[in-house]
Design an enzyme around this catalytic site. Structure first.
Site, PDB file in Angstrom:
ATOM      1  N   ASP A  65      25.576   5.905  29.148  1.00 17.62           N
ATOM      2  CA  ASP A  65      26.517   4.794  28.965  1.00 17.62           C
ATOM      3  C   ASP A  65      26.020   3.941  27.797  1.00 17.62           C
ATOM      4  OD1 ASP A  65      28.462   2.906  29.179  1.00 17.62           O
ATOM      5  OD2 ASP A  65      28.021   2.311  31.238  1.00 17.62           O
ATOM      6  N   SER A 175      13.656   8.657  19.727  1.00 13.28           N
ATOM      7  CA  SER A 175      14.768   9.592  19.539  1.00 13.28           C
ATOM      8  C   SER A 175      14.466  10.476  18.335  1.00 13.28           C
ATOM      9  CB  SER A 175      16.076   8.841  19.298  1.00 13.28           C
ATOM     10  OG  SER A 175      17.077   9.747  18.863  1.00 13.28           O
ATOM     11  N   ASN A 177      16.707  11.992  16.640  1.00 12.44           N
ATOM     12  CA  ASN A 177      17.956  12.167  15.894  1.00 12.44           C
ATOM     13  C   ASN A 177      18.243  11.074  14.873  1.00 12.44           C
ATOM     14  OD1 ASN A 177      18.622  14.541  17.403  1.00 12.44           O
ATOM     15  ND2 ASN A 177      19.143  13.201  19.117  1.00 12.44           N
TER      16      ASN A 177
END
Length: 336
Positions: A65, A175, A177
């Protein structure tokens, strides 16, 4: 709940399309009599961690979310706490699609989403509207176009905006990415970031007369020496919590399976053992000075117990929730 049937239908769709469809439906039924279909009766098993009281030790991990759209829906399912985000100062589209892949045979996911979100101001408005009574963690990151050497500025901007609305704040430096982001986990870059974060936390505590704990989320792809150095930095800077772990870049765990060569971070069952081992090592280095939130491949009561036995005070699920649905929450919380 009839999640097995819903999963069968959703898994016929592209993963990101399935995600968007699910969120539209959750938003549609939340606060209506149809919320009955997702609401679960969960045992109350309070846990105190980072100075906060959690309804139970199982939370929703960040990334599902991102904008805080469905906080109340996930609360109805029985999560003891909900971590939303990763959110950045400005809205950004993330990486090109397709960017999310199911490794069904291994109950894993590969994603290269790239912090797609609608920006911190939008997230704050969603948190303000939420009726959920549990702890809401807010996970923050830097915008892709912010040079990594100025990355700390993005974290401080987010802290300013979310502080009065967050139960705790997670600094996402793990992360795979966002180019260069993981370099913030090491040496002087980490010390510089943590020093700035703690100074900002102190300023905001005075301003709002409220102490909001700060946790740091780390990667599983760390050597023992790197873990030792990170633990030392967390202790020296009085960070309130550590979240272990994010996704892994090690695709050997799913070698030969569909989509195994896709770029991005691997999560789910394939990362389970490595994540637990990182928690065990980190726990030894932190020596009970800083609590750990364990995440990575929790797909059963047994996996949840293993994380806690390794040293986690709280646990989170994401990929396991995608594969097993809300029943996994009930199975873990009621029997842990």
């Amino acid at each position: 709940m009839c999640y097995p049937l819903a999963r069968k239908a959703l898994f016929q769709l592209d993963p990101e399309h399935a995600h968007e469809l699910t969120f539209r439906q959750l938003k549609r039924i939340t606060g209506t009599p149809f919320e009955f279909f997702i609401r679960q009766s969960i045992a109350t098993k309070p846990v105190t961690c980072m100075g906060l009281s959690f309804k139970n030790p199982l939370g929703l991990a960040a990334g599902l979310d991102k904008d805080g759209d469905c906080i109340d829906a996930f609360g109805a399912m029985g999560f003891g706490f909900i971590e939303i985000g990763t959110v950045t100062p400005r809205a950004q589209a993330g990486n090109d699609k397709p960017r999310l892949f199911r490794i069904v045979e291994a109950e894993g996911l590969i994603n290269r989403m790239g912090f797609n979100n609608l920006g911190v101001d939008n997230l704050v408005e969603n948190v303000k509207k939420a009726k959920y009574g549990g702890v809401i963690g807010i996970n923050i990151g830097k915008n892709k176009d912010t040079p990594v050497e100025h990355g700390k500025d993005d974290y401080l901007i987010c802290m300013d905006k979310i502080y009065p609305h967050a139960g705790y704040i997670t600094i996402n430096i793990s992360s795979p990415n966002t180019p260069g982001l993981r370099t913030l986990q090491y040496g002087e870059a980490l010390d510089d970031l943590l020093s700035a974060i703690k100074n900002k936390q102190g300023e905001l505590q005075q301003k709002y007369q409220k102490y909001v704990p700060v946790a740091v989320k780390i990667a599983p792809d760390l050597s023992e020496e790197e873990l030792i150095q990170i633990a030392d930095s967390l202790i020296r800077h009085n960070i309130d919590g550590a979240i272990a772990t994010n996704t892994t870049l090690d695709k050997r765990l799913v070698e030969g399976l569909n989509y195994c060569q896709q770029a991005g971070g691997l999560s789910g069952r394939p990362v389970q053992l490595r994540s637990t081992e990182v928690i065990r090592q980190l726990s030894q280095e932190l020596r009970d000075k800083i609590p750990i939130i364990g995440v990575g491949g929790i797909d059963s009561l047994t996996a949840a117990r293993e994380k806690i036995a390794a040293g986690a005070s709280l646990i989170q699920i994401f990929s396991g929730f995608i594969y097993h649905g809300p029943k996994l929450i009930k199975d873990i919380v009621n029997h842990i």
